[in-house]
Design a protein around this motif. Structure first.
Motif, PDB file in Angstrom:
ATOM      1  N   SER A  60      19.338 -22.091 100.736  1.00  0.00           N
ATOM      2  CA  SER A  60      18.771 -23.328 101.364  1.00  0.00           C
ATOM      3  C   SER A  60      18.084 -23.220 102.805  1.00  0.00           C
ATOM      4  CB  SER A  60      19.545 -24.507 101.430  1.00  0.00           C
ATOM      5  OG  SER A  60      20.616 -24.379 102.299  1.00  0.00           O
ATOM      6  N   HIS A  61      18.941 -22.417 103.826  1.00  0.00           N
ATOM      7  CA  HIS A  61      18.599 -21.995 104.986  1.00  0.00           C
ATOM      8  C   HIS A  61      17.247 -21.437 105.205  1.00  0.00           C
ATOM      9  CE1 HIS A  61      18.989 -21.486 109.568  1.00  0.00           C
ATOM     10  NE2 HIS A  61      18.843 -20.147 109.373  1.00  0.00           N
ATOM     11  N   TYR A  62      17.544 -20.250 104.461  1.00  0.00           N
ATOM     12  CA  TYR A  62      16.204 -19.327 104.270  1.00  0.00           C
ATOM     13  C   TYR A  62      14.925 -20.112 103.990  1.00  0.00           C
ATOM     14  CZ  TYR A  62      13.289 -15.319 103.302  1.00  0.00           C
ATOM     15  OH  TYR A  62      12.272 -14.337 103.055  1.00  0.00           O
ATOM     16  N   LEU A  63      15.025 -20.988 102.911  1.00  0.00           N
ATOM     17  CA  LEU A  63      13.694 -21.587 102.146  1.00  0.00           C
ATOM     18  C   LEU A  63      13.389 -22.696 103.286  1.00  0.00           C
ATOM     19  CD1 LEU A  63      14.878 -21.931  98.803  1.00  0.00           C
ATOM     20  CD2 LEU A  63      12.820 -20.434  99.686  1.00  0.00           C
ATOM     21  N   GLN A  64      14.215 -23.369 103.898  1.00  0.00           N
ATOM     22  CA  GLN A  64      13.967 -24.115 105.237  1.00  0.00           C
ATOM     23  C   GLN A  64      13.030 -23.708 106.229  1.00  0.00           C
ATOM     24  OE1 GLN A  64      16.568 -27.128 105.700  1.00  0.00           O
ATOM     25  NE2 GLN A  64      15.863 -27.986 107.547  1.00  0.00           N
ATOM     26  N   GLU A  65      13.627 -22.376 106.662  1.00  0.00           N
ATOM     27  CA  GLU A  65      12.913 -21.661 107.614  1.00  0.00           C
ATOM     28  C   GLU A  65      11.453 -21.471 107.083  1.00  0.00           C
ATOM     29  OE1 GLU A  65      15.017 -21.638 110.407  1.00  0.00           O
ATOM     30  OE2 GLU A  65      14.173 -19.648 110.522  1.00  0.00           O
ATOM     31  N   ASN A  66      11.205 -21.209 105.820  1.00  0.00           N
ATOM     32  CA  ASN A  66      10.021 -20.668 105.324  1.00  0.00           C
ATOM     33  C   ASN A  66       9.063 -21.757 104.543  1.00  0.00           C
ATOM     34  OD1 ASN A  66       9.630 -17.595 105.714  1.00  0.00           O
ATOM     35  ND2 ASN A  66      11.892 -17.899 105.108  1.00  0.00           N
ATOM     36  N   LEU A  67       9.833 -22.831 104.253  1.00  0.00           N
ATOM     37  CA  LEU A  67       8.998 -23.855 103.641  1.00  0.00           C
ATOM     38  C   LEU A  67       9.194 -25.140 104.436  1.00  0.00           C
ATOM     39  CD1 LEU A  67      10.201 -23.674  99.963  1.00  0.00           C
ATOM     40  CD2 LEU A  67       7.895 -22.786 100.703  1.00  0.00           C
ATOM     41  N   GLY A  68       9.913 -24.964 105.227  1.00  0.00           N
ATOM     42  CA  GLY A  68       9.998 -26.284 106.175  1.00  0.00           C
ATOM     43  C   GLY A  68       9.014 -27.495 106.120  1.00  0.00           C
ATOM     44  N   GLU A 133      -0.594 -21.288  96.889  1.00  0.00           N
ATOM     45  CA  GLU A 133      -0.950 -21.222  98.127  1.00  0.00           C
ATOM     46  C   GLU A 133      -0.637 -22.516  99.033  1.00  0.00           C
ATOM     47  OE1 GLU A 133      -2.722 -20.822  95.567  1.00  0.00           O
ATOM     48  OE2 GLU A 133      -3.564 -22.836  95.563  1.00  0.00           O
ATOM     49  N   LYS A 134      -0.506 -23.563  98.373  1.00  0.00           N
ATOM     50  CA  LYS A 134      -0.335 -24.837  99.047  1.00  0.00           C
ATOM     51  C   LYS A 134       1.124 -24.822  99.810  1.00  0.00           C
ATOM     52  CE  LYS A 134       1.283 -28.895  97.177  1.00  0.00           C
ATOM     53  NZ  LYS A 134       1.426 -29.791  95.991  1.00  0.00           N
ATOM     54  N   ILE A 135       1.986 -24.123  99.254  1.00  0.00           N
ATOM     55  CA  ILE A 135       3.254 -24.056 100.015  1.00  0.00           C
ATOM     56  C   ILE A 135       3.770 -22.736 100.631  1.00  0.00           C
ATOM     57  CG2 ILE A 135       4.140 -25.954  98.423  1.00  0.00           C
ATOM     58  CD1 ILE A 135       6.140 -24.060  97.434  1.00  0.00           C
ATOM     59  N   LEU A 136       2.849 -21.811  99.896  1.00  0.00           N
ATOM     60  CA  LEU A 136       3.080 -20.475 100.691  1.00  0.00           C
ATOM     61  C   LEU A 136       2.653 -20.144 102.124  1.00  0.00           C
ATOM     62  CD1 LEU A 136       3.078 -18.506  97.223  1.00  0.00           C
ATOM     63  CD2 LEU A 136       5.153 -19.262  98.572  1.00  0.00           C
ATOM     64  N   LYS A 137       2.857 -20.628 103.243  1.00  0.00           N
ATOM     65  CA  LYS A 137       2.545 -20.511 104.484  1.00  0.00           C
ATOM     66  C   LYS A 137       2.820 -19.378 105.003  1.00  0.00           C
ATOM     67  CE  LYS A 137       0.629 -25.173 104.660  1.00  0.00           C
ATOM     68  NZ  LYS A 137       1.779 -25.953 103.941  1.00  0.00           N
ATOM     69  N   LEU A 141       7.886 -15.161 102.752  1.00  0.00           N
ATOM     70  CA  LEU A 141       8.016 -15.584 101.585  1.00  0.00           C
ATOM     71  C   LEU A 141       6.960 -14.743 100.706  1.00  0.00           C
ATOM     72  CD1 LEU A 141      10.083 -17.698 100.630  1.00  0.00           C
ATOM     73  CD2 LEU A 141       8.300 -19.551 100.674  1.00  0.00           C
ATOM     74  N   VAL A 142       5.640 -14.887 101.052  1.00  0.00           N
ATOM     75  CA  VAL A 142       4.601 -14.283 100.476  1.00  0.00           C
ATOM     76  C   VAL A 142       5.019 -12.754 100.051  1.00  0.00           C
ATOM     77  CG1 VAL A 142       2.246 -13.246 100.389  1.00  0.00           C
ATOM     78  CG2 VAL A 142       2.899 -15.843 101.110  1.00  0.00           C
ATOM     79  N   ASN A 143       5.802 -11.873 100.917  1.00  0.00           N
ATOM     80  CA  ASN A 143       6.282 -10.499 100.888  1.00  0.00           C
ATOM     81  C   ASN A 143       7.085 -10.686  99.742  1.00  0.00           C
ATOM     82  OD1 ASN A 143       6.054  -7.869 101.723  1.00  0.00           O
ATOM     83  ND2 ASN A 143       8.117  -8.495 102.394  1.00  0.00           N
ATOM     84  N   ASP A 144       8.169 -11.614  99.621  1.00  0.00           N
ATOM     85  CA  ASP A 144       9.547 -11.625  98.897  1.00  0.00           C
ATOM     86  C   ASP A 144       8.651 -11.734  97.550  1.00  0.00           C
ATOM     87  OD1 ASP A 144      11.467 -13.817 100.832  1.00  0.00           O
ATOM     88  OD2 ASP A 144      11.143 -11.744 100.716  1.00  0.00           O
TER      89      ASP A 144
END
Ligand SMILES: CC1(C)c2ccccc2-c2ccc(C[C@@H](CC(=O)O)C(=O)C(=O)O)cc21
Ligand SMILES: [Zn+2]
Length: 335
Positions: A60-68, A133-137, A141-144
């Motif tokens: 959840s922390h990592y996703l928060q960092e990258n999807l906040g 692309e809407k949430i992949l900013k 995350l794109v690299n993952d």
């Protein structure tokens, strides 16, 4: 297949529903039997595909960092069930349809906050958002996603004649949530990232035992049977149902074939679960042609039944006339 219960299943949280089940095979993706099962549209759990290896760090922390601050779709339910409904079909129900879940959009960080503070008794949450692309900013995350095992997924897609990949649905569910039995008309590589999910699958030919809602109903594709309180008077054949069970843990991938029924629940081992699915459109062999092999498969008969129902709704306009007309065809003539 010997019915091997894995250690988790005696956990209090996975109800048995009194449905007899056999285990879905758990194989290495290198095992030739795995490819054989997939080619024959049979479910199989693959334990070492590394399909979403780079997502194993998605907590959840990592996703928060990258999807906040990305907006995400969250379903809320007052019960543990999240029964899908098509809001565009509610008008045919002469408004006696009450939506079992509500859908809201919130920022991902807001969702994580509510997820963390969720406790038994609160409305349950189920976030579902297609990865696009809407949430992949975030480039991270794109690299993952770029480092998913696309080589293997593409090989499966090609050698099994699947259609194009349509969606990667990211799902984050509070513990104990249940997605009631339904089928989808796409092939599904279902990857478990965090926490445990239990699947009970039924072959397409169990259509007669699972009594799907009519095709025009908002709950089209969903079983009418409430697994918690089955109404054996209305749904007598449910009594003979037999399931195929799989327990999915982090790193496992379930091949869920087109039209196979599935009941899914997030187990209580963790506060929430994270999954990612890969939905592929059906290949060309769904339409009957002169190269069709007979006898037809269960899923092909399912497609035929759905087409007949849709054609009748279209032709009769009034959904209440479909039953009487089918009975007229059937009674004293085909039964
Ligand atoms: C039913 C529900 C909650 C829903 C409501 C409204 C719109 C969409 C959906 C939707 C889409 C996918 C799933 C994930 C999965 C089941 C699971 O993992 O819980 C599954 O069925 C699959 O991957 O095919 C679940 C749902
Ligand atoms: Zn599904």
């Amino acid at each position: 297949m010997e019915d091997t219960k894995r250690m988790f299943w005696n956990e209090p949280n996975s109800k048995s529903y009194g449905i007899p089940t056999v285990s879905i095979p758990r194989l290495s993706y290198k095992d030739p039997l795995a490819d054989k099962l997939i080619a024959n549209m049979k479910p199989v759990v693959l334990t070492d595909t590394n399909l979403v290896g780079s997502a194993m760090k998605w907590d959840s922390h990592y996703l928060q960092e990258n999807l906040g601050d990305s907006p995400c779709t969250v379903y809320l339910s007052k019960t543990h069930k999240f029964k899908y409904f098509d809001a565009n079909q509610t008008k045919k129900c002469d408004n006696d349809f009450s939506p079992p879940t509500e859908q809201i959009v919130m920022r991902f960080q807001e969702f994580v906050k509510r997820l963390k503070s969720w406790k038994e008794g609160d409305k349950r949450l189920y976030m579902q958002e297609p990865l696009n692309e809407k949430i992949l900013k975030s480039l991270q995350l794109v690299n993952d996603i770029l480092t998913f095992n696309w080589g293997w997924a593409r090989m499966q897609q090609k050698q099994n004649n699947w259609g194009p990949l349509t969606t990667n649905l990211l799902m984050i569910s509070t513990q104990g949530n249940v997605t009631p039995a339904h089928f989808d008309n796409q092939h599904n590589l279902f990857a478990q990232i965090y926490g445990y999910k239990r699947f009970i699958l039924f072959p397409p030919e169990d259509y007669d035992k699972l009594y799907p809602h009519p095709v025009w109903h908002p709950h089209d594709r969903q079983s009418q049977v409430d697994f918690d309180y089955p109404d054996y008077t209305k749904f007598p054949k449910f009594h003979d149902i037999k399931g195929h069970e799989a327990l999915l843990g982090p790193g496992d991938v379930l091949y869920l074939p087109l039209y196979w029924w599935h009941h899914v629940e997030s187990l209580l081992q963790t506060h929430f679960t994270i999954s990612l699915n890969f939905w592929y459109k059906a290949g060309p062999n769904l339409c009957l042609s002169d190269s069709t092999l007979y006898p037809l498969e269960g899923y092909q008969k399912m497609a035929i039944m759905r087409n007949v129902e849709k054609m009748l709704v279209e032709a009769l306009r009034d959904v209440n006339e479909v039953g009487p007309l089918l009975r007229t065809i059937l009674e004293g003539r085909y039964n």
